[in-house]
Design a protein around this motif. Structure first.
Motif, PDB file in Angstrom:
ATOM      1  N   ARG A 100     -10.439  -3.950  -0.883  1.00 18.34           N
ATOM      2  CA  ARG A 100      -9.209  -4.674  -0.564  1.00 18.34           C
ATOM      3  C   ARG A 100      -8.765  -4.210   0.826  1.00 18.34           C
ATOM      4  NH1 ARG A 100      -4.555  -6.797  -3.814  1.00 18.34           N
ATOM      5  NH2 ARG A 100      -2.706  -6.532  -2.539  1.00 18.34           N
ATOM      6  N   PRO A 101      -9.428  -4.715   1.887  1.00 18.51           N
ATOM      7  CA  PRO A 101      -9.177  -4.211   3.241  1.00 18.51           C
ATOM      8  C   PRO A 101      -7.764  -4.512   3.734  1.00 18.51           C
ATOM      9  CG  PRO A 101     -11.171  -5.571   3.140  1.00 18.51           C
ATOM     10  CD  PRO A 101     -10.461  -5.734   1.846  1.00 18.51           C
ATOM     11  N   ASP A 102      -7.336  -3.725   4.734  1.00 21.99           N
ATOM     12  CA  ASP A 102      -5.987  -3.872   5.270  1.00 21.99           C
ATOM     13  C   ASP A 102      -5.676  -5.297   5.696  1.00 21.99           C
ATOM     14  OD1 ASP A 102      -5.426  -1.245   4.853  1.00 21.99           O
ATOM     15  OD2 ASP A 102      -5.655  -0.607   6.936  1.00 21.99           O
ATOM     16  N   SER A 142       0.820  -1.215   0.000  1.00 24.33           N
ATOM     17  CA  SER A 142       0.000   0.000   0.000  1.00 24.33           C
ATOM     18  C   SER A 142       0.853   1.264   0.000  1.00 24.33           C
ATOM     19  CB  SER A 142      -0.932   0.007   1.214  1.00 24.33           C
ATOM     20  OG  SER A 142      -1.615   1.235   1.302  1.00 24.33           O
ATOM     21  N   ALA A 143       0.462   2.226  -0.826  1.00 32.62           N
ATOM     22  CA  ALA A 143       1.172   3.507  -0.884  1.00 32.62           C
ATOM     23  C   ALA A 143       0.999   4.305   0.402  1.00 32.62           C
ATOM     24  CB  ALA A 143       0.676   4.317  -2.080  1.00 32.62           C
ATOM     25  N   THR A 144       0.024   3.947   1.232  1.00 29.26           N
ATOM     26  CA  THR A 144      -0.153   4.621   2.509  1.00 29.26           C
ATOM     27  C   THR A 144       0.877   4.166   3.538  1.00 29.26           C
ATOM     28  OG1 THR A 144      -1.728   2.965   3.321  1.00 29.26           O
ATOM     29  CG2 THR A 144      -2.620   4.833   2.088  1.00 29.26           C
ATOM     30  N   LEU A 145       1.609   3.084   3.227  1.00 31.43           N
ATOM     31  CA  LEU A 145       2.599   2.537   4.152  1.00 31.43           C
ATOM     32  C   LEU A 145       3.945   2.399   3.423  1.00 31.43           C
ATOM     33  CD1 LEU A 145       0.170  -0.033   5.785  1.00 31.43           C
ATOM     34  CD2 LEU A 145       1.100   2.025   6.860  1.00 31.43           C
ATOM     35  N   ASP A 146       4.450   1.170   3.233  1.00 34.76           N
ATOM     36  CA  ASP A 146       5.757   0.990   2.629  1.00 34.76           C
ATOM     37  C   ASP A 146       5.703   0.630   1.149  1.00 34.76           C
ATOM     38  OD1 ASP A 146       7.001   1.486   5.042  1.00 34.76           O
ATOM     39  OD2 ASP A 146       7.086  -0.621   5.628  1.00 34.76           O
ATOM     40  N   GLY A 147       4.500   0.564   0.560  1.00 31.96           N
ATOM     41  CA  GLY A 147       4.358   0.140  -0.825  1.00 31.96           C
ATOM     42  C   GLY A 147       4.183   1.292  -1.790  1.00 31.96           C
ATOM     43  N   GLU A 148       3.744   0.975  -3.007  1.00 31.03           N
ATOM     44  CA  GLU A 148       3.614   1.993  -4.059  1.00 31.03           C
ATOM     45  C   GLU A 148       2.244   2.016  -4.715  1.00 31.03           C
ATOM     46  OE1 GLU A 148       5.556   1.030  -7.954  1.00 31.03           O
ATOM     47  OE2 GLU A 148       6.564  -0.554  -6.823  1.00 31.03           O
ATOM     48  N   TRP A 149       1.254   1.258  -4.200  1.00 31.28           N
ATOM     49  CA  TRP A 149      -0.003   1.090  -4.912  1.00 31.28           C
ATOM     50  C   TRP A 149      -1.169   1.725  -4.179  1.00 31.28           C
ATOM     51  CZ3 TRP A 149       1.216  -0.422  -9.546  1.00 31.28           C
ATOM     52  CH2 TRP A 149       2.369  -1.184  -9.723  1.00 31.28           C
ATOM     53  N   ASP A 150      -2.005   2.446  -4.940  1.00 28.83           N
ATOM     54  CA  ASP A 150      -3.240   3.029  -4.418  1.00 28.83           C
ATOM     55  C   ASP A 150      -4.417   2.171  -4.873  1.00 28.83           C
ATOM     56  OD1 ASP A 150      -2.271   5.466  -3.127  1.00 28.83           O
ATOM     57  OD2 ASP A 150      -1.720   6.099  -5.164  1.00 28.83           O
ATOM     58  N   ASP A 188       1.524 -11.044  -4.947  1.00 31.57           N
ATOM     59  CA  ASP A 188       1.101 -10.672  -6.301  1.00 31.57           C
ATOM     60  C   ASP A 188       2.347 -10.257  -7.054  1.00 31.57           C
ATOM     61  OD1 ASP A 188       0.141  -9.562  -8.660  1.00 31.57           O
ATOM     62  OD2 ASP A 188      -1.626  -8.688  -7.710  1.00 31.57           O
ATOM     63  N   ILE A 189       2.768 -11.100  -7.954  1.00 33.66           N
ATOM     64  CA  ILE A 189       4.007 -10.845  -8.689  1.00 33.66           C
ATOM     65  C   ILE A 189       3.993  -9.461  -9.326  1.00 33.66           C
ATOM     66  CG2 ILE A 189       5.442 -11.624 -10.614  1.00 33.66           C
ATOM     67  CD1 ILE A 189       5.413 -13.611  -8.303  1.00 33.66           C
ATOM     68  N   PHE A 190       2.809  -9.027  -9.790  1.00 31.87           N
ATOM     69  CA  PHE A 190       2.720  -7.772 -10.539  1.00 31.87           C
ATOM     70  C   PHE A 190       2.546  -6.547  -9.638  1.00 31.87           C
ATOM     71  CE2 PHE A 190       1.069 -11.151 -13.371  1.00 31.87           C
ATOM     72  CZ  PHE A 190       2.168 -11.186 -14.218  1.00 31.87           C
ATOM     73  N   LEU A 191       2.592  -6.757  -8.316  1.00 34.32           N
ATOM     74  CA  LEU A 191       2.683  -5.638  -7.376  1.00 34.32           C
ATOM     75  C   LEU A 191       4.072  -5.572  -6.750  1.00 34.32           C
ATOM     76  CD1 LEU A 191      -0.757  -5.740  -5.495  1.00 34.32           C
ATOM     77  CD2 LEU A 191      -0.131  -4.512  -7.587  1.00 34.32           C
ATOM     78  N   SER A 192       4.962  -6.416  -7.204  1.00 37.32           N
ATOM     79  CA  SER A 192       6.344  -6.425  -6.715  1.00 37.32           C
ATOM     80  C   SER A 192       7.078  -5.175  -7.189  1.00 37.32           C
ATOM     81  CB  SER A 192       7.077  -7.672  -7.233  1.00 37.32           C
ATOM     82  OG  SER A 192       6.426  -8.856  -6.846  1.00 37.32           O
ATOM     83  N   PRO A 193       8.244  -4.893  -6.639  1.00 40.25           N
ATOM     84  CA  PRO A 193       9.040  -3.762  -7.133  1.00 40.25           C
ATOM     85  C   PRO A 193       9.287  -3.871  -8.632  1.00 40.25           C
ATOM     86  CG  PRO A 193       9.920  -4.550  -5.057  1.00 40.25           C
ATOM     87  CD  PRO A 193       8.858  -5.525  -5.452  1.00 40.25           C
TER      88      PRO A 193
END
Length: 341
Positions: free
Chosen positions: A218-220, A204-212, A302-307
């Motif tokens: 898609r709950p926490d 999640s972009a709200t934490l350590d990830g990059e996705w909104d 999710d492979i496609f949410l990886s870096p």
């Protein structure tokens, strides 16, 4: 009744259509019409594009929001569609139990409606090749569907499919009878939560990830897991373990390692935090005669949410595998060449 295509929440190039199912339920089909150029338009020296239909099915506590995945397939020349199953994402209405299902074959109606909306006739001689792409529980669902519906798909790509229980087959066999009993007596009673939010922190972009994405869809910590859902998954996994005999080539994309601890660590940023990837890799061999298992270092669940470097490598591996998978059979030629050997 066929519903019209309408603009989708993902913006330019994306449209959605509501698929009416029996009993008043709905599924939602998303398509990408292409606001980005195809590779063949950008480079004249590219090899021929992939003239195929792609149907994507999401996993548990999820929905389709991966715009870059749609753009990859569009740039490769394919027509991309994604399905939000009933009781998920765009198909989830107030009062519904998120993710509720009693058997994974219940999604057959969703898939049939999607294929019809995609304009597929069911005649392999007239339809373009069909590439099925499933993530996690969606990968399990599509594997079972492809086994029950031979001769329709041309290739199956699985993104971290939930083919086996995290505690391996022995663990699943041990607790499946108890889960099945609860599914019959108390199908909707939530089971103890197992997701501490580690995966959300990683993506999640709200934490350590990059996705909104939509936190209601898609709950926490994911939807509450019910006995009905877990029983459906266990029965599906048992069917896979017995062997599916899928009649098309299968590509299984997995991380090279798992992180299944109940507390946060930086190791969660380089691993699958949902699956026992070694158990899934082993179980993948029960899918079909022709299975390619591709392990990606440091990939997420999710492979496609990886870096980005991991995603790029995953796309490259698909690009190398798919042309061979879609190549027409040369069975008669090779039979003649090998006669008498």
């Amino acid at each position: 009744m066929t519903q019209p295509w309408n603009p989708d929440i993902l913006g330019d190039g994306f449209e959605q259509q509501t698929l009416e199912l029996d009993g008043g339920a709905v599924a939602t089909l998303v398509r990408y019409l292409g606001a980005s150029p195809e590779w063949l338009e950008a480079r004249d020296d590219e090899a021929s594009g992939i003239d195929a239909d792609v149907l994507y099915v999401h996993g548990w506590s999820d929905y389709f929001f991966q715009k870059h995945l749609a753009k990859f397939w569009h740039r490769a020349g394919a027509r991309f569609y994604a399905l939000d199953l009933h009781n998920y994402g765009r198909s989830l209405s107030p009062g519904m139990v998120p993710g509720f299902v009693t058997h994974l074959a219940d999604y057959d109606a969703d898939i049939a409606a999607a294929l019809s909306a995609m304009g597929r006739t069911g005649d392999p001689g007239q339809d373009r090749p069909l590439i099925l792409l499933g993530h996690s529980t969606g990968g399990l669902t599509l594997s079972l569907w492809a086994s029950r519906h031979p001769g329709i798909a041309s290739a199956l790509i699985l993104n971290s499919p939930w083919l086996e229980f995290q505690a391996t087959e022995l663990g699943r066999r041990a607790i499946a009878p108890l889960v099945g009993l609860h599914a019959r007596l108390h199908p909707l009673t939530p089971l103890p939560p197992v997701d501490p939010g580690i995966y959300t922190r990683a993506v999640s972009a709200t934490l350590d990830g990059e996705w909104d994405y939509n936190l209601q869809w898609r709950p926490d910590r994911g939807f509450p897991i019910t006995p009905a859902f877990l029983d459906a998954v266990f029965r599906g996994q048992a069917t896979v373990a017995a062997g599916l005999g899928i009649d098309v080539p299968v590509l299984v994309l997995l991380s090279d390692k798992s992180y299944l601890q109940p507390k946060w660590s930086a190791d969660a940023l380089t691993a699958d935090v949902a699956l026992n990837v070694d158990a899934v890799a082993h179980r993948s061999l029960s899918l079909a005669d022709t299975v390619t298992v591709s392990r990606l270092p440091n990939a997420f669940h999710d492979i496609f949410l990886s870096p980005e470097p991991v995603r790029r490598e995953a796309f490259e591996r698909i690009g190398r595998w798919l042309p061979m998978a879609l190549q027409p059979s040369n069975a008669e030629l090779w039979e003649a060449r090998t006669a008498g050997l």
